[in-house]
Design an enzyme around this catalytic site. Structure first.
Site, PDB file in Angstrom:
ATOM      1  N   ILE A 126      -6.483  -3.612   5.626  1.00  0.00           N
ATOM      2  CA  ILE A 126      -6.209  -5.024   5.843  1.00  0.00           C
ATOM      3  C   ILE A 126      -7.335  -5.614   6.685  1.00  0.00           C
ATOM      4  CG2 ILE A 126      -3.718  -4.718   5.675  1.00  0.00           C
ATOM      5  CD1 ILE A 126      -3.525  -4.820   8.683  1.00  0.00           C
ATOM      6  N   PHE A 136       3.011   1.030   3.917  1.00  0.00           N
ATOM      7  CA  PHE A 136       3.179  -0.278   4.556  1.00  0.00           C
ATOM      8  C   PHE A 136       2.794  -1.370   3.569  1.00  0.00           C
ATOM      9  CE2 PHE A 136      -1.363   0.196   5.415  1.00  0.00           C
ATOM     10  CZ  PHE A 136      -1.839  -1.104   5.312  1.00  0.00           C
ATOM     11  N   PHE A 138       0.869  -1.177   0.000  1.00  0.00           N
ATOM     12  CA  PHE A 138       0.000   0.000   0.000  1.00  0.00           C
ATOM     13  C   PHE A 138       0.909   1.230   0.000  1.00  0.00           C
ATOM     14  CE2 PHE A 138      -2.357  -3.426   1.968  1.00  0.00           C
ATOM     15  CZ  PHE A 138      -3.600  -3.354   1.366  1.00  0.00           C
ATOM     16  N   GLU A 180       1.400  -5.605   3.595  1.00  0.00           N
ATOM     17  CA  GLU A 180       0.813  -6.680   4.409  1.00  0.00           C
ATOM     18  C   GLU A 180       1.305  -8.032   3.913  1.00  0.00           C
ATOM     19  OE1 GLU A 180      -3.502  -8.695   5.569  1.00  0.00           O
ATOM     20  OE2 GLU A 180      -3.283  -7.438   3.780  1.00  0.00           O
ATOM     21  N   ILE A 181       1.815  -8.835   4.826  1.00  0.00           N
ATOM     22  CA  ILE A 181       2.204 -10.204   4.497  1.00  0.00           C
ATOM     23  C   ILE A 181       0.986 -11.100   4.679  1.00  0.00           C
ATOM     24  CG2 ILE A 181       3.676 -12.146   5.128  1.00  0.00           C
ATOM     25  CD1 ILE A 181       5.778 -10.192   6.029  1.00  0.00           C
ATOM     26  N   VAL A 182       0.648 -11.836   3.632  1.00  0.00           N
ATOM     27  CA  VAL A 182      -0.560 -12.671   3.667  1.00  0.00           C
ATOM     28  C   VAL A 182      -0.213 -14.130   3.946  1.00  0.00           C
ATOM     29  CG1 VAL A 182      -2.651 -13.312   2.410  1.00  0.00           C
ATOM     30  CG2 VAL A 182      -1.601 -11.085   2.004  1.00  0.00           C
ATOM     31  N   CYS A 213       3.154 -17.099   4.056  1.00  0.00           N
ATOM     32  CA  CYS A 213       4.601 -17.313   4.083  1.00  0.00           C
ATOM     33  C   CYS A 213       4.831 -18.786   4.398  1.00  0.00           C
ATOM     34  CB  CYS A 213       5.259 -16.426   5.132  1.00  0.00           C
ATOM     35  SG  CYS A 213       7.042 -16.636   5.252  1.00  0.00           S
ATOM     36  N   TYR A 227      -8.318 -10.377  11.729  1.00  0.00           N
ATOM     37  CA  TYR A 227      -8.561 -11.801  11.922  1.00  0.00           C
ATOM     38  C   TYR A 227      -8.738 -12.100  13.407  1.00  0.00           C
ATOM     39  CZ  TYR A 227      -7.106 -12.405   7.097  1.00  0.00           C
ATOM     40  OH  TYR A 227      -7.014 -12.337   5.740  1.00  0.00           O
ATOM     41  N   LEU A 268       3.293  -5.195   8.016  1.00  0.00           N
ATOM     42  CA  LEU A 268       2.256  -5.593   8.962  1.00  0.00           C
ATOM     43  C   LEU A 268       1.797  -6.998   8.630  1.00  0.00           C
ATOM     44  CD1 LEU A 268       0.018  -2.380   9.192  1.00  0.00           C
ATOM     45  CD2 LEU A 268       1.712  -3.181  10.837  1.00  0.00           C
TER      46      LEU A 268
END
Length: 790
Positions: free
Chosen positions: A588, A519, A514, A521-523, A525, A591, A557
């Protein structure tokens, strides 16, 4: 009776014996060269006449002065030959080699002294004599105790939930720690306490334990081994019953000193652990004693990859007893020969029930399974990692000159000599991502940035890699819908960093940037289960950080579940979110049951080379420490001033005292007249007022008369944390704030320091600060009020 060894040395009269031995060895190194040669000669045979002389050792004549420096012409009391005949093999050696032989001689004398000690146990005295004989080399049994305990944990507790299994794993480390620090019973005592045991086998093991585990603690010339790595079933069976009873007695007696959560683990669960271990220990058919014990899912009931653990290269072994702990592993991706290694913490820490100390966190879990590193719905747990903020190291005042550091850096040309902060099982001097970086340099491993762009059609190869990465995520994250994974991986707004070997994808990270919010975002891994323990997770994250910095992204993040928090902490993530909530809310997805974590990136750090940089920095620090210590250890001549009629000198005038870091106290800084002045506040204020008025009337004082205004000095409050000016000093003086000279001098010096910090050297403000500070110091000295502050 057996007990935990505190490694106090041969005499066991107190905890300072090892320290005394070390001090004695340092004294030996300071001997004159001829004195060292004479000491070594006491163990050298006479070589006069090509060895025909029967004299076995140099003995000084009774008439010689023991304090005098010997000469090569001195005569031996036994054979009447000169000292030179006893020292031909060592007299031309370098100083370093001479010191090494001298310390070996000292260790031999120390052992011989214990053999003659009337208070020493007879069994132990006889064993000391065996040190001078040839002996079989370790290991003495296979599998080792450490290997068997590892097999036992996997065999009995492999199907437990992660939290329960981790507790049993910690108990196993604690048991191995206790065994490595256990003082074995002498054979005569063991015969009385365990008459049914094989006494001959125990005596052999006891002798080996003394030679390879006990004596090397205080005799550095001998290589020390950990008992859990060189002994096996026979020794463990011999001591287990007694050791178990005494361990529980000691833990029960010390339970009040333990933390509540550790007390429950030690008092409640440790007996269960020992009970099941005893069953397998004395069961001849137990699989834990098989050298080829299989820890793979085919042999054990291990959870699915969804709840497996990520295992990364651990930190180096440390603490007492760490010598000789390097283990022999097979292929890096195999867990069949991995052993649990105990944390080398202090005995007090172990009694407190603490197994999550920094040392305990150095050792990975041997539990096999897939490596899964996920941000959203992640199950990547770094075994042994503790949660909570890491205490910031205190700042050390003072810096070494830049030319000294540059000189040291110039000498570091060999990477193998750079001992970094993180060493692995396979090499004591490699970083966590060393293997991955090596494979990338050889062309075996490649890093690919994948993006299903709508503007430009991706190549067929890129689409194949994206499909392979989707398969890795789907296999490693079986609870995630495949449709959801596919949609995000092939989404044009998401990017993926993939590790490939040829055309095969072995791991990757799916992320979304973004740019307007600064920043990413890691979705997802993940690393394939057959490519674990190679540092791929760290290598991927470092490449992602560098990629984000190139695109002007300075924050990462991710939402991580309980099992992923440990991994992300290793990669620099924390729970303290510095990004304002308004920046990421709505961008984001939130969760439930997951923890938001952030990693702030520093554009000045090349993260791919971070481990190499840390190694070089640590090498520089070690060199600086050695340089400083060499200065401190310098021998200064004695004080001769007292012979010249001087009756008293200041402590700071003693040669070498300042180099040791000594600093005078406030009373030592002040003269007697200053101490008397500070007792009368009115006289003190009057004296300070006179100096202050002179400073305020000086022609260079105009910039400091009033507080600095932000309109005249932009960002002054940001750069200068504690502003100060002459008006504020005047008000403080009127209110009686300055109760001592130190406070007044500190405020005045802060005025000049702030000015020189904010303004460049070539400005009028900076020149005024330098001039007025010199004037202030002069007036204070003239009035007898000046003190040099530390």
């Amino acid at each position: 009776m057996a007990s935990l060894i505190n490694h106090k040395g041969p005499s066991r009269r107190g905890g300072s014996t090892l320290q005394k031995i070390a001090q004695k060895k340092e004294q030996l190194k300071l001997y004159p060269r001829m004195k060292k040669i004479e000491r070594i000669a006491t163990h050298q045979i006479c070589q006069e006449g090509n060895g025909q002389c029967q004299c076995q050792a140099w003995r000084p004549s009774s008439s010689s002065n023991t304090d005098a420096v010997p000469k090569f012409t001195d005569v031996c009391k036994t054979c009447q030959h000169q000292l030179e005949a006893h020292t031909r093999e060592v007299k031309d050696l370098a100083e370093e080699q001479l010191d090494r032989i001298l310390l070996l001689v000292y260790d031999m004398d120390n052992i011989l002294l214990q053999m003659k000690n009337e208070k020493e146990d007879q069994d132990l005295k006889r064993t000391y004599g065996i040190l001078f004989q040839s002996w079989a080399r370790p290991p003495f049994e296979r599998p080792s105790i450490a290997k068997a305990i590892t097999n036992f944990v996997m065999y009995k507790f492999g199907s437990l939930q992660q939290s329960e299994w981790q507790m049993m794993y910690d108990l196993a480390k604690m048991f191995l720690y206790c065994f490595n620090h256990w003082k074995l019973e002498t054979p005569s005592v063991h015969t009385r306490s365990t008459p049914s045991d094989d006494q001959k086998a125990y005596k052999d093991n006891y002798v080996r334990w003394v030679c390879f585990c006990h004596v090397p603690v205080f005799c550095e010339s001998l290589h020390k081994h950990d008992a859990t790595l060189i002994f096996g079933r026979s020794l463990l069976c011999s001591v287990f019953v007694v050791m178990r009873r005494q361990l529980m007695e000691r833990f029960t007696a010390e339970q009040e000193k333990m933390l509540p959560e550790k007390r429950s683990m030690v008092i409640t669960h440790f007996p269960r652990f020992l009970g099941q271990l005893e069953t397998e220990l004395f069961n001849a058919g137990s699989p834990i004693w098989k050298e080829d014990f299989n820890q793979t899912p085919e042999a054990l009931s291990i959870p699915s990859p969804a709840c497996s653990t990520i295992i990364s290269t651990p930190s180096p072994l440390g603490g007492p007893g760490s010598a000789g702990t390097k283990m022999d592993y097979g292929a890096p991706n195999s867990f069949k020969t991995r052993e649990i290694t105990p944390p080398f913490t202090s005995p007090q820490l172990m009694l407190d029930g603490s197994t999550d100390s920094p040392s305990a966190a150095m050792f990975p879990s041997p539990r096999s399974g897939a490596i899964v590193m996920r941000a959203t719905h992640t199950s990547a747990h770094m075994a042994g990692t503790t949660e909570g903020p890491v205490a910031k190291k205190p700042k050390i005042d003072g810096r070494d000159a830049i030319d000294v550091a540059s000189e040291i850096v110039a000498t570091i040309t060999e990477p193998s000599l750079m001992v970094g902060p993180e060493a692995g099982f396979f090499n004591d001097q490699v970083s966590r991502d060393h293997m991955a970086k090596t494979e990338e340099k050889k062309g075996v491993l490649q890093v690919q940035i994948l993006h299903n762009s709508l503007r430009e059609k991706p190549s067929d190869q890129h689409l194949m890699w994206m499909l392979g990465l989707k398969c890795v995520f789907s296999y490693q994250l079986p609870r995630m819908p495949k449709e959801y994974i596919t949609r995000l991986v092939f989404d044009s707004k998401h990017h993926s960093l993939a590790l490939t070997k040829g055309n095969t994808v072995v791991g990757g990270i799916c992320f979304r940037m973004f740019p307007t919010q600064n920043f990413a975002e890691i979705v997802f891994c993940a690393v394939a289960s057959n490519e674990q323990v190679k540092g791929y997770g760290t290598h991927m994250m470092n490449n992602l950080k560098d990629y984000c910095i190139r695109h002007h992204i300075t924050h990462l993040l991710t939402y991580a579940d309980a099992f992923a928090i440990g991994y992300f902490k290793k990669q620099g993530f924390c729970k303290d979110i510095k990004v304002p909530r308004s920046v990421y809310v709505g961008y984001i997805k939130d969760y439930e049951g997951a923890t938001l974590m952030e990693c702030e990136l520093n554009p000045k750090i090349p993260y791919r080379e971070f481990s190499s940089i840390m190694k070089k920095q640590k090498m520089v620090i070690h060199q600086l420490i050695d340089k400083k210590q060499s200065e401190i250890r310098k021998v200064h001549p004695g004080l001769t001033c007292f012979g010249e009629g001087v009756r008293r000198i200041e402590v700071k005038d003693i040669p070498g005292i300042l180099e040791t870091g000594w600093k005078p106290t406030d009373n030592e800084l002040r003269s007697p007249s200053q101490i008397e002045l500070e007792k009368d506040l009115e006289k003190l204020n009057s004296a300070l007022r006179q100096v202050l008025n002179q400073v305020k009337e000086h022609q260079s004082s105009w910039p400091f008369q009033e507080p600095v205004s932000e309109s005249h000095a932009p960002e002054y409050g940001v750069i200068i944390r504690i502003p100060m000016d002459l008006q504020t000093v005047t008000e403080r003086l009127k209110s009686g704030y300055y109760s001592c000279l130190k406070l007044f001098i500190a405020d005045m010096k802060r005025i000049f320091a702030n000015c020189k910090t904010y303004n460049e050297k070539n400005t009028d403000y900076h020149r005024c600060a330098v001039t007025l500070e010199r004037f202030f110091i002069t007036k204070m000295k003239d009035a007898g009020l000046w003190i040099e502050l530390n």
